[in-house]
Every structure is written in C-alpha cells, then in structure tokens.
Write an enzyme that holds these catalytic residues in place. Structure first.
Site, PDB file in Angstrom:
ATOM      1  CE  LYS A 179      -1.816  -1.007  -4.466  1.00 34.06           C
ATOM      2  NZ  LYS A 179      -1.792   0.168  -3.580  1.00 34.06           N
ATOM      3  CE  LYS A 185       3.192  -6.046  -2.391  1.00 39.69           C
ATOM      4  NZ  LYS A 185       3.364  -4.627  -2.414  1.00 39.69           N
ATOM      5  CE  LYS A 189      -1.462  -2.624   5.146  1.00 43.01           C
ATOM      6  NZ  LYS A 189      -1.357  -1.176   4.946  1.00 43.01           N
TER       7      LYS A 189
HETATM    8  P1  AMP Z   1       1.455  -0.625   2.646  1.00 47.41           P
HETATM    9  O1  AMP Z   1       0.877  -1.763   3.385  1.00 47.41           O
HETATM   10  O2  AMP Z   1       1.405  -0.834   1.178  1.00 47.41           O
HETATM   11  O3  AMP Z   1       0.970   0.723   3.089  1.00 47.41           O
HETATM   12  O4  AMP Z   1       3.010  -0.651   2.999  1.00 47.41           O
HETATM   13  C1  AMP Z   1       3.558  -0.059   4.152  1.00 47.41           C
HETATM   14  C2  AMP Z   1       5.033  -0.365   4.249  1.00 47.41           C
HETATM   15  O5  AMP Z   1       5.236  -1.781   4.390  1.00 47.41           O
HETATM   16  C3  AMP Z   1       5.848   0.050   3.010  1.00 47.41           C
HETATM   17  O6  AMP Z   1       7.109   0.544   3.427  1.00 47.41           O
HETATM   18  C4  AMP Z   1       6.002  -1.239   2.258  1.00 47.41           C
HETATM   19  O7  AMP Z   1       7.156  -1.246   1.436  1.00 47.41           O
HETATM   20  C5  AMP Z   1       6.122  -2.242   3.392  1.00 47.41           C
HETATM   21  N1  AMP Z   1       5.685  -3.580   2.973  1.00 47.41           N
HETATM   22  C6  AMP Z   1       4.444  -3.930   2.560  1.00 47.41           C
HETATM   23  N2  AMP Z   1       4.397  -5.249   2.253  1.00 47.41           N
HETATM   24  C7  AMP Z   1       5.651  -5.729   2.455  1.00 47.41           C
HETATM   25  C8  AMP Z   1       6.247  -7.021   2.322  1.00 47.41           C
HETATM   26  N3  AMP Z   1       5.554  -8.083   1.915  1.00 47.41           N
HETATM   27  N4  AMP Z   1       7.558  -7.146   2.632  1.00 47.41           N
HETATM   28  C9  AMP Z   1       8.279  -6.074   3.047  1.00 47.41           C
HETATM   29  N5  AMP Z   1       7.781  -4.844   3.205  1.00 47.41           N
HETATM   30  C10 AMP Z   1       6.481  -4.662   2.914  1.00 47.41           C
END
Ligand code: AMP
Ligand code: TRP
Length: 347
Positions: free
Chosen positions: A127, A211, A214
């Site tokens: 990041k 991956k 967002k």
């Molecule tokens: P975040 O969007 O970073 O707040 O992530 C929220 C949850 O979604 C966390 O448990 C992440 O590990 C999961 N997550 C985010 N992106 C992915 C992805 N591409 N594949 C699987 N899990 C994800």
C-alpha cells in the site's frame, strides 16, 4: 490453490476463555466478490456455532485518507452483511468507531508490538509503495489496531481471506508478548485465522496474478456486489482467459491462473469443489463456461444486491441496528479493557 482450506494455526486458549468469532470489512471502495467469497459468506454458518461479532472497521478506513461519505459507506457494509445473511439479532453488527475500546487497546498494543514486526508486513509495503515517507502513521500501525479489534473481545476465531493471514500471525504474536511481558499467562487467547473455501484469494478478472481488490483502477477487474445483472455478465464475458479449452488435472489448471480463478469462483458459488467443476466442464470452451458462470453469479449476487438496496432505503433502521450492536459490543469489550489496563499496571 488447492481445494483444501489453507493450513492455519489453532487457537491457543489455555485459560479457556469462551470461544468468539470476530471479523470485519473496511468501508472503503466497493464490496466485491472477493470480499463475499473470501470472507462474508464464510461467516454465515458460524452464527449457529459460536457467538459472532462482525464489525465495520471504519477506523481502519481512514488510514488511507478521510472520505466525506464515510458514514454512508459504513451503512453500506452493514447492509451488505445483513443482505448476505448475517442476522443482527444473533450476531453483533456494529461500527468500530462507536466502541472506544478499540482505539484505547490499540494504543497499549502499540507499546507491545515491535517496529521490526511491522516492518515485515507485506500489505503495508504494497500500500505504501515508494511513498513510505508520506503515508500516515495510521497505515503503518493498522495491523496493531486489527489485533486490538480481535483481542478487545478475546476473539478466538477470525474468518478472513488469505491476504489477512500475516496480520493474524502478528495478532497472535502481540497477544503472546503481552501475556509474557506482563506475566499474565493465557490473558489473551491467540486467535485462530480461519481461511476457508475454494477461493481464499479471488483474483482480478483482468490479471490472474493480482488479487481482486477494491482499489484496482479497472472496474472490469472485479464484480461489485452492487453491479447489475448486465454488468456482471459483461465482466465475466470479458474476463481474461488463455486460449486452451477447460481441462486437465487440478494441478494443471492451477498453473493457468485466469482459468483457475474462474473455476474457483464457480466452485465457491455452486458449493462444489474445483475438482468437481473441472470434471463437469472437461473439454468445454470458455465461451460456454463463462455464460454459465455469469448465470450462476447473477443468481447468487443479484438477490444480495437487491436486498442491500432495499435495506439502504431506510438509513434510520440501519443506524438502529448499528447502535444496538455497539451497545452489545461495549458490554463485552469494556470489562476486558479494564482488566487489560489493570494487568498493564495503570492506576
Ligand atoms: P477489505 O476489503 O480489505 O476490508 O477485506 C475484507 C475481507 O475480505 C477480508 O477478510 C479480506 O481477506 C477479504 N478479501 C478481500 N479481497 C479478497 C480477495 N480478492 N479474495 C478473497 N478474500 C478477499
Ligand atoms: N484488515 C482487514 C482487511 O482489510 C479488516 C479488519 C480489520 C479485520 N480488523 C479486523 C478482519 C479484525 C478481521 C478481524 O481485510
């Protein structure tokens, strides 16, 4: 990626604190299929097994900058939890900033975590990029706040996507160091990461090595929970693949990242294993497979999107759910914070 859940360390809880599930999602950007398949969906069955706490981690969201619509984004994540099947009567659903114990415990844990530990965090390196000197101190301390989120409830089980594994290991180290340094064995349990399902890491539809995220500039890279049926179908149709038809062994398909990703998504959405999906579509062209994958995705995501939109027409009701959740969360976290401060020697 195999069909097996990734090997994870078990919860070390010698003091026998009650089991508790804790997880969270940041209210930044658009929720996508990776968030759903890697995290939220795996929370649903846990609600019948253990007490669960699902947080909208808005304090984490500001580590990347303040946004004027933070409150609405927070409501949106809460609506997504409920639309996906989290029952706010059973589980505690709340916004992190409403429970002061998170920030207060994070400060204490900042004095437990070592700079050297944080320097190893790959997500920070990704990041911050070349901009290390200019990102916020909060972004650097982010994983300590995440440890505080979990430990404020003595969380024992933490269902997350694979990208959070390193942060969970850090949380375990912080818990153990607190217990050792203050000579309070078992005070904090070591939380167990639960990285579940055939898609612990959903990849970008444009690049099988990145991956789904967002923050990806290209909206074609991800399926948002808010996408219309047409958008979902178009994104899957345009998803990158290789020229070969589907086929081969699990190992062979895993060597083709884009193909493996789409098969994984199909498996996760249909409740099948990747091996089963491979068998069904052995020899098929991607054009055929993508049409069926689009239908399947729409059948799962469409109703969640519609329920989410309906819930968001009544902000007052979402706020009531979040207020009630915060009250319940405070009841658990405040006594643990008080014990922590006592253990740390405060007056
Ligand atoms: P975040 O969007 O970073 O707040 O992530 C929220 C949850 O979604 C966390 O448990 C992440 O590990 C999961 N997550 C985010 N992106 C992915 C992805 N591409 N594949 C699987 N899990 C994800
Ligand atoms: N860091 C997590 C993510 O980006 C979100 C998060 C914050 C979290 N605190 C948490 C997840 C506590 C699980 C437990 O995905």
């Amino acid at each position: 990626m195999t069909d097996q859940a990734v090997q994870t360390p078990v919860s070390s809880n010698p003091a026998g604190h009650p089991e508790r599930v804790f997880s969270g999602v940041q209210p930044t950007g658009n929720l996508h299929l990776g968030n759903y398949l890697g995290a939220i969906r795996n929370w649903l069955p846990m609600q019948d097994e253990k007490p669960c706490i699902f947080c909208v981690v808005d304090l984490h969201a500001i580590t990347a900058g303040f946004e004027p619509d933070l409150a609405d984004k927070t409501r949106e994540i809460a609506a997504a939890y409920i639309a996906a099947g989290i029952d706010p009567e059973k589980s505690i659903v709340f916004a992190q900033s409403r429970v002061p114990a998170h920030a207060e415990l994070a400060w204490i844990l900042n004095c437990v975590a070592r700079i050297g530990w944080l320097d190893r965090m790959t997500q920070f390196k990704e990041k911050a990029g070349k901009n290390k000197e200019r990102v916020s101190v909060g972004l650097y301390a982010y994983p300590v706040l995440m440890a505080a989120d979990i430990l404020a409830y003595r969380g024992t089980h933490v269902p997350v996507g694979e990208d959070q594994k390193q942060h969970l290991e850090l949380a375990r180290d912080i818990a153990q160091k607190f217990n050792n340094d203050l000579n309070v064995p078992g005070f904090f349990p070591q939380p167990e990461p639960m990285i579940l399902g055939p898609t612990p890491r959903v990849m970008s539809l444009r690049d099988g090595k990145a991956k789904m995220s967002k923050s990806d500039m290209s909206d074609l890279s991800r399926i948002n929970l808010k996408d219309s049926d047409e958008e979902i179908a178009a994104k899957i149709r345009k998803a990158r693949t290789d020229p070969e038809p589907i086929g081969g062994t699990l190992e062979e398909i895993d060597a083709r990242p884009e193909a493996s990703n789409l098969i994984g998504i199909y498996a996760a959405l249909s409740g099948k294993t990747k091996a089963e999906v491979l068998e069904i579509y052995d020899g098929a062209q991607f054009s055929t497979f993508k049409g069926e994958l689009a239908d399947l995705t729409i059948s799962v995501i469409g109703p969640i999107r519609d329920r989410m939109a309906a819930l968001l027409t009544d902000k007052g009701e979402i706020d009531r759910v979040l207020n009630r959740g915060a009250e319940r969360a405070v009841e658990i976290a405040m006594p643990i914070l008080a014990e922590t401060k006592k253990a740390a020697g405060f007056l």
